[in-house]
Design a protein around this motif. Structure first.
Motif, PDB file in Angstrom:
ATOM      1  N   LEU A 262      18.703 -17.058 -18.820  1.00 53.31           N
ATOM      2  CA  LEU A 262      18.479 -15.813 -19.559  1.00 53.31           C
ATOM      3  C   LEU A 262      16.994 -15.600 -19.779  1.00 53.31           C
ATOM      4  O   LEU A 262      16.276 -16.539 -20.139  1.00 53.31           O
ATOM      5  CB  LEU A 262      19.165 -15.890 -20.930  1.00 53.31           C
ATOM      6  CG  LEU A 262      20.673 -16.127 -20.952  1.00 53.31           C
ATOM      7  CD1 LEU A 262      21.133 -16.442 -22.366  1.00 53.31           C
ATOM      8  CD2 LEU A 262      21.410 -14.905 -20.406  1.00 53.31           C
TER       9      LEU A 262
ATOM     10  N   ILE B  17      11.083 -17.490 -20.235  1.00 51.57           N
ATOM     11  CA  ILE B  17      11.292 -17.811 -21.653  1.00 51.57           C
ATOM     12  C   ILE B  17      12.475 -18.789 -21.715  1.00 51.57           C
ATOM     13  O   ILE B  17      13.370 -18.709 -20.872  1.00 51.57           O
ATOM     14  CB  ILE B  17      11.565 -16.498 -22.438  1.00 51.57           C
ATOM     15  CG1 ILE B  17      11.495 -16.688 -23.942  1.00 51.57           C
ATOM     16  CG2 ILE B  17      12.893 -15.853 -22.051  1.00 51.57           C
ATOM     17  CD1 ILE B  17      11.311 -15.373 -24.704  1.00 51.57           C
TER      18      ILE B  17
ATOM     19  N   ASN C 132      16.312 -12.662 -14.468  1.00 52.36           N
ATOM     20  CA  ASN C 132      15.836 -14.028 -14.705  1.00 52.36           C
ATOM     21  C   ASN C 132      16.507 -14.955 -13.679  1.00 52.36           C
ATOM     22  O   ASN C 132      15.837 -15.800 -13.054  1.00 52.36           O
ATOM     23  CB  ASN C 132      16.136 -14.459 -16.141  1.00 52.36           C
ATOM     24  CG  ASN C 132      15.343 -15.680 -16.589  1.00 52.36           C
ATOM     25  OD1 ASN C 132      15.908 -16.734 -16.838  1.00 52.36           O
ATOM     26  ND2 ASN C 132      14.032 -15.550 -16.665  1.00 52.36           N
TER      27      ASN C 132
END
Ligand SMILES: NC(=O)C1=CN([C@@H]2O[C@H](COP(=O)(O)OP(=O)(O)OC[C@H]3O[C@@H](n4cnc5c(N)ncnc54)[C@H](OP(=O)(O)O)[C@@H]3O)[C@@H](O)[C@H]2O)[C@@H](O)CC1
Ligand SMILES: Nc1ncnc2c1ncn2[C@@H]1O[C@H](COP(=O)(O)OP(=O)(O)O)[C@@H](O)[C@H]1O
Ligand SMILES: [K+]
Length: 489
Positions: free
Chosen positions: A126, A157, A60
């Motif tokens: 994350l 996300i 990420n």
């Protein structure tokens, strides 16, 4: 339709894609970053606004470094906020992209971030690799991001949100979430709306067939999927081919609901629409929808109708016998909404008489009244799956990303729609659309895919024009344009 797989299986999806196509994992990361930046450029963010990108040590964060490089090339003033210490081991692709950061990009520690400055924050801390409870530094980083007043855009996300479960700890509150390949399940839960913000899906070149390897009953319905579910009509098609539908709706003071459903059925292509309604109210409907025929008593023979939609504005008092008679006399799938759902909640035995394959369309409150209180969306989805399988019925759980729960166990999340649809009567429009597609000979599943997607798209088209002034009638006016946009004649 796009299968939604669990977040932990993304690594397997990637590995398989890399093996079959011969591209590298680094190239896949580059595609994700490019997709993000393409979306960014389409948004037209102000070039003078500084961009602060929080990057973790995993992939990420790797996406974040690549995004930083690409935004720098596009002329943005970019800083990278490292969310790891000197001893951390970066994932191999993150390390490559970290080393590729151009000299012009300032690299700092996350706690050097000055929240009082203007600009945009990108959260690439994350992703789906989050496991277990957040460590204390991670909580502090998330708190830092959330203390910023400006726009926050999460990569894949919001950091802290588990990909397939309910949020229990700290989480970045994003204004936008740009997710890659497929929407992670938790991004579609209503209780997470405050942290996910607007959801954008970026295609990174993984074909739908590559998901066949994975077992999942969750799917995402995109625009490109919908034409496939439509029936084709030919030159000699006549009004009988387009279905005769009966809309059982409306009562004194609530005839608007019947009008909206009838008009929506006609605009969705129904050949003949009949409204069953109180005689005293006939003038209203005949003036508002001259194309609809009226019926004041339930006909003994309902077989002349191809589909029935029941519930909008119907009223509840004294109407359970009507519902029961229709269930006894009509054996094809029908659409059950609004007051008809309330009647079912009050008379649970009637549920067993509903023709198999029918479509029930509760919003969250109606769902809880019908199936019992649910504490969260995961529990709701599980309950819906049991209900649909055991009774051979289909449920539509309405809201943002309405869920089409099918008797065969599939649960399909809709991608179209806008909050501007949260206005009285938009559900009545949907009932008309679903009934119309059923009447045109669509299977229940296909009627739901088409009805729900077109309804959301009509909301988007109307919303673009009328914003928060959008009313349900605007959705009906926009239905023809949805067919144009989907290339359906
Ligand atoms: N096909 C796709 O969709 C593609 C996806 N791609 C991208 O890959 C991402 C997934 O990357 P990933 O697997 O490397 O995991 P990621 O989310 O970076 O997390 C790992 C980091 O989190 C940390 N960490 C974990 N738990 C923690 C905790 N409780 N508390 C604190 N820290 C915790 C963990 O630390 P560690 O445990 O190792 O010390 C490690 O540093 C995905 O979301 C997408 O952005 C694209 O690049 C390409 C195509
Ligand atoms: N925030 C939202 N985003 C997308 N669609 C929405 C949103 N809010 C409501 N809708 C849609 O609008 C419709 C509202 O239906 P319903 O609750 O039955 O309203 P009504 O009873 O007023 O007709 C549903 O199809 C729902 O999915
Ligand atoms: K993130």
């Amino acid at each position: 339709m796009l299968k939604i797989i669990p977040g932990w299986q993304v690594k397997l999806l990637d590995a398989n894609h890399i093996q079959t196509t011969g591209i590298s994992s680094l190239e896949l990361m580059e595609r994700a970053a490019k997709g993000f930046v393409d979306w960014w450029n389409g948004k037209g963010f102000d070039h003078s606004a500084p961009v602060n990108i929080f990057c973790g040590a995993g992939n990420n964060g790797g996406d974040g470094f690549a995004i930083a490089r690409l935004l720098d090339t596009s002329g943005f003033k970019v800083s990278v906020l490292k969310c790891f210490d000197e001893s951390a081991k970066l994932s191999s692709d993150a390390l490559v992209n970290f080393k590729l950061l151009p000299d012009g990009i300032r690299v700092m520690d996350w706690n050097e971030f000055d929240k009082s400055k203007d600009g945009i924050v990108v959260d690439a801390f994350l992703g789906v690799g989050l496991t277990g409870e957040l460590r204390s530094t991670a909580k502090a980083i998330i708190q830092k991001i959330n203390s910023f007043d400006g726009k926050v855009i999460s990569v894949d996300i919001p950091s802290g949100l588990p990909s397939d479960d309910l949020l229990s700890g700290a989480c970045v509150r994003a204004d936008f979430t740009v997710t890659f390949a497929f929407p992670k399940l938790s991004l579609l839960f209503p209780e997470h709306a405050a942290v996910t913000g607007e959801l954008i899906l970026v295609d990174i070149g993984i074909a739908d067939t590559e998901y066949d390897l994975f077992d999942s009953t969750s799917y995402y319905l995109r625009k490109e999927d919908v034409p496939f579910f439509h029936r084709k009509f030919h030159r000699f098609s006549h009004k009988g081919d387009f279905g005769k539908v009966l809309i059982v709706a409306g009562s004194e003071g609530k005839m608007g609901a019947a009008i909206l459903s009838c008009k929506a059925a006609l605009r969705s292509g129904s050949g003949l629409v009949t409204a069953l309604m109180p005689k005293s109210e006939r003038q209203i409907i005949q003036i508002a929808v001259p194309e609809a025929m009226c019926q004041f008593e339930l006909p003994t023979d309902l077989s002349r109708f191809d589909a029935i939609g029941i519930g909008p504005g119907l009223g509840v008092m004294g109407k359970s016998a009507l519902l029961e008679s229709i269930f006894h006399r009509f054996k094809n799938p029908m659409v059950i909404d609004a007051d008809a759902l309330t009647i079912l909640s009050e008379n649970p035995d009637l549920v067993h008489l509903i023709p198999k394959g029918s479509i029930l369309t509760p919003h969250l409150k109606e769902f809880d009244r019908l199936l019992g209180d649910t504490s969260n969306h995961l529990a709701r989805l599980e309950k819906a799956a049991d209900f649909c399988r055991s009774l051979e019925l289909n449920l539509l759980i309405k809201g943002a990303n309405s869920v089409i729960c099918l008797a065969d166990g599939r649960q399909v999340f809709n991608s179209s729609g806008t909050p501007y649809m949260a206005t009285g009567g938009s559900g009545d429009v949907l009932t008309g659309m679903l009934t119309s597609f059923l009447g045109q000979g669509y299977s229940s599943a296909n009627a739901m895919f088409c009805g729900v997607y077109h309804h959301g798209l009509a909301g988007e088209i109307a919303g673009e024009h009328y914003l928060r002034g959008t009313i349900a009638s605007d959705l009906i006016d926009a239905i023809p344009e949805t067919f144009v946009q989907l290339g359906i004649s």
